[in-house]
Structure formats: structure tokens, C-alpha cells
Write an enzyme that holds these catalytic residues in place. Sequence first.
Site, PDB file in Angstrom:
ATOM      1  N   ASP A  43      -9.979  -3.914  -0.887  1.00 39.33           N
ATOM      2  CA  ASP A  43     -11.113  -4.343  -0.067  1.00 39.33           C
ATOM      3  C   ASP A  43     -10.772  -5.617   0.712  1.00 39.33           C
ATOM      4  OD1 ASP A  43     -13.686  -4.312   0.975  1.00 39.33           O
ATOM      5  OD2 ASP A  43     -14.644  -3.988  -0.967  1.00 39.33           O
ATOM      6  N   GLU A  55      -9.490  -1.149   3.509  1.00 40.09           N
ATOM      7  CA  GLU A  55     -10.740  -1.380   4.247  1.00 40.09           C
ATOM      8  C   GLU A  55     -10.466  -2.121   5.561  1.00 40.09           C
ATOM      9  OE1 GLU A  55     -14.242  -1.187   2.710  1.00 40.09           O
ATOM     10  OE2 GLU A  55     -13.413   0.018   1.097  1.00 40.09           O
ATOM     11  N   TRP A  56      -9.266  -2.311   5.874  1.00 41.15           N
ATOM     12  CA  TRP A  56      -8.812  -3.105   7.019  1.00 41.15           C
ATOM     13  C   TRP A  56      -9.563  -2.791   8.332  1.00 41.15           C
ATOM     14  CZ3 TRP A  56      -2.802  -2.549   8.048  1.00 41.15           C
ATOM     15  CH2 TRP A  56      -2.460  -3.046   9.316  1.00 41.15           C
ATOM     16  N   PRO A  57      -9.573  -1.550   8.829  1.00 42.29           N
ATOM     17  CA  PRO A  57     -10.257  -1.344  10.117  1.00 42.29           C
ATOM     18  C   PRO A  57     -11.772  -1.598  10.058  1.00 42.29           C
ATOM     19  CG  PRO A  57      -8.894   0.551   9.559  1.00 42.29           C
ATOM     20  CD  PRO A  57      -8.946  -0.320   8.340  1.00 42.29           C
ATOM     21  N   TYR A  73     -13.796  -3.822   8.568  1.00 45.12           N
ATOM     22  CA  TYR A  73     -14.290  -5.177   8.853  1.00 45.12           C
ATOM     23  C   TYR A  73     -14.043  -5.562  10.308  1.00 45.12           C
ATOM     24  CZ  TYR A  73     -14.964  -5.815   3.847  1.00 45.12           C
ATOM     25  OH  TYR A  73     -15.398  -5.693   2.551  1.00 45.12           O
ATOM     26  N   ASP A 111     -20.376   1.288   4.570  1.00 50.29           N
ATOM     27  CA  ASP A 111     -20.491   2.058   3.321  1.00 50.29           C
ATOM     28  C   ASP A 111     -21.547   3.148   3.469  1.00 50.29           C
ATOM     29  OD1 ASP A 111     -18.842   0.089   2.309  1.00 50.29           O
ATOM     30  OD2 ASP A 111     -20.151  -0.421   0.623  1.00 50.29           O
TER      31      ASP A 111
END
Length: 408
Positions: free
Chosen positions: A161, A193-195, A197, A222
Site C-alpha cells: 500500500d 497501489e502505486w497508480p 494514489y 477501494d
Amino acid sequence: METFWTIGLFMVLHGPPDEVKALDNGLALTPPMGWLTWERFRCNTDCENDPNNCISERLIKVMADTLVSDGYRSVGYEYVIIDDCWLASERDQDGRLLPDPKRFPSGIKHLADYVHSKGLKFGIYEDFGKKTCGGYPGSEFYMQTDAKTFADWGVDYVKFDGCYSNLNDFPAGYEAMGFFLNNTGRQMVYSCEWPFYKIVTGLSVDLAAVRKTCNLWRNYYDVQDSWSSVTDIINFWGNNSLNFTKYAGPGGWNDPDMVILGNFGLSHEEERVQIAMWALMASPLIMSNDLRHMRSSSKALLQNRNIISINQDILGVQGFLLRKLNGIQIWNRRLSNNRMALAFLNENSDGMPRWLDISLADLKLSPTMTYNFTEAFEMKTTFVITKNKQFKVSVNPHGVQLYVVKQL
Ligand SMILES: *[C@@H]1O[C@H](CO)[C@@H](O)[C@H](O)[C@H]1NC(C)=O
Ligand SMILES: *[C@@H]1O[C@H](CO)[C@@H](O)[C@H](O)[C@H]1NC(C)=O
Ligand SMILES: *[C@@H]1O[C@H](CO)[C@@H](O)[C@H](O)[C@H]1NC(C)=O
């Protein structure tokens, strides 16, 4: 012929171009399938008052048992993944992560062994920043140690995350963790979860770099237990079809988040929509639900082998929104053996089913060819469609019709 060439062009556009290489760890050649705690069980740490539902080794074991006993493993669901809130509040004196001692008294290695003994694979969660989103110790400054700890424990899948971190550090940070995971020599699926944010804060993201680093990656918010959340995700995917599809393929997948069939928020029609659209979008099929208490209709949809075979098609081409007609979204996914899947999605709430009476040209198919349209949930009803015979489809409100189309 123009329409034919249009579809040919789409086909070329919708797989990853050769120069966009996937992460080379031999994993996720089709979208990963499994079960994850988050959407259904969140950060419930209250084992005193809620012993059957708190994040604990007990919950993970019973879900692993049920994946096997109730037939999920045999149709392909294999990863059992703990999301946030498994951790103790501090690392040990050597800087290694520890699980919460009350909720995971036997330790994570023991739990991973248990999951493996069921013929399943084991996944865990950490965060790139100072803390996890739930406030537990994050991996910042400890990535190498944490990658080694996960390998020592027998972890097969890491969800990483991005809370409590600087967005500018994402490319280097996610790549570093990928390097350390690789260096352990243990194959672990790497979920990023990189892209997400970046995209939701309006920043650009280099999805080619993401594909080189991660096996799957979240692009949007989410999923919640509601129809509005599921359709918001589908609409976002539809709006951005061309941005996303070209980075999906064997080894790396856009991840629209968990499959929530069996929970409280979706009707039967809406559950059909989620599973059909996740199949169309070549999405990971990571369920989050209570496998101990499933409606038989939800379980049947989750275990529908026809739908799963679309999701797991070996070409790995992600579907895209072709067009909208009469308020119905038409999605297309190219499949192996010269087939495609077509989904007709009615997201409207006005009581009556909506009809379409459409030609091959409306679907950007070649009007000089003949096609078989086979209803895809049952694979029992087939229509032959030609230039002179239109295709009629009725779609319920909050409903979907899905077809496998083969050119004869
Ligand atoms: C590590 O990366 C190399 C080079 O990309 C690859 O061949 C190897 O399979 C990877 N190993 C693991 C365990 O992921
Ligand atoms: C998709 O695009 C439409 C039209 O531009 C817009 O109204 C809608 O808010 C978008 N939805 C999402 C989830 O991006
Ligand atoms: C999709 O691509 C277009 C054109 O490159 C860009 O303007 C847009 O911001 C991208 N959308 C997302 C969600 O990345």
C-alpha cells in the site's frame, strides 16, 4: 470494410505493445484469483467481542478450509491474503515485523504452512510508507528486511500500500521493494497501489514502469459494498479504457479491486454485473466476503466456470468500452481462438428492461461475416447473426447480458 478495420485496429491497440515488458517473475500469467480480508472484515481487531470475525489466524484458517471444502479452490481461487491490521504495534529488537501476538499466537510462518497444507497460497499486506493505512509499522527504511521476512515466512503474494508516504517517491520506492522481493529468490506476486494514489490526486503515472515492476496494480478507489461503488469503478474503467488496456497482459493486470459477491450490498442482478464485468476487464478475481455464509446464487456466480474461463483467457487482453447505445454500455474483450466476449450493461434504474436491436456494424463487426453469439453464463443458447439478421438483446435494470462471439 471500414468497420472491420476499426475492430482490427482496436485489437492491435488493446494488448500491451511489445516494448512494454511485464514483471519477469513467472507469476500472474492470468489474473490472480483468491480471497482477501479487507472489504468484508476491514480492520476488525476486536477478538474479545467478535472472535469469529476479527483479523486473526482463526479467521484465515477457516477461510482457507472453506475455499477447499466449498469448491472455490477447484475452480481456481488460490491466494488467501491478509490485508492490513495483522501487525503488532512495534518491530522486534532486530527490526523485523511481528504479527499481533494475541490474534496470531502461532506466528505467520505457521499460518502460511497451514494455508499451503490446503493446497493454497498465502498473501500478506504491507505499506511503502512510515505506517500502514491502519497505523501499524510501515516498510519505510525496512524494505529489504521485510522482503526477507516475507520470504522466510513462505509468503506467496505481497500487497504493498501507499499510505503515509510521499507520492514523488513511489516509482523508486515500489521498484526498490520489487528488487528486494526478487532478491530473496522466492517467487511472490507483487500487488501495488502505486497508480491509485497518483491518479485520484490528478497526477500522471507511468503505467509502463508500473507493469515492469508489479504483477497487479490498483488504479482507482477501494470498492465498497454497494452498487454505486461497483458502477463508479466500471464507469471509470470505461472512461479510461484506452489508458489502461494497453498495459494489461500476461504477468501484469489493472486491478479494479475486490469481488464483493456474497455480501450485503448487491442484488442478484448486480452480482451478475460485477462478475461479468470483472471477467471482461481481465481483472484479478480476489473475493472479499464471508465464505462461511454465502447465498447459493452468489456462490454459483463466483464458481461459474464459463465466466472464469473468460476472465482467465490465455491471451490476457483486457476488454474496453466499445460504445453506448440506448443507455446500454457495450463492452468488448478479445479472446483466444478467434473469439470475443461482448457485454451489454444496463446501469439505469428505470424499472423496465432496455432493448437493443442492433446490426453487426453497430457492434463494429464485419457486416460481410457470420457470427455465433452464445450466451456466456450458461453457454447453452446460440444465435447466428449475419448482415440480414440483427441481434436483439434485453438487459434488466442494474443488469448485464454477456455473450461469447465467434466468427464463422
Ligand atoms: C528475478 O528477476 C529475474 C530477472 O528479471 C528473473 O529472471 C527471476 O525469475 C526473478 N526471480 C524471482 C524470484 O522473482
Ligand atoms: C466518466 O465520464 C463521464 C463523462 O465525461 C463523467 O460524467 C463521469 O463522471 C465519469 N465517471 C467516472 C467514474 O470517471
Ligand atoms: C488518459 O490519457 C490521457 C491522454 O494521454 C490523459 O490526458 C489522461 O489524464 C489519462 N487518464 C488517466 C486516468 O490517467
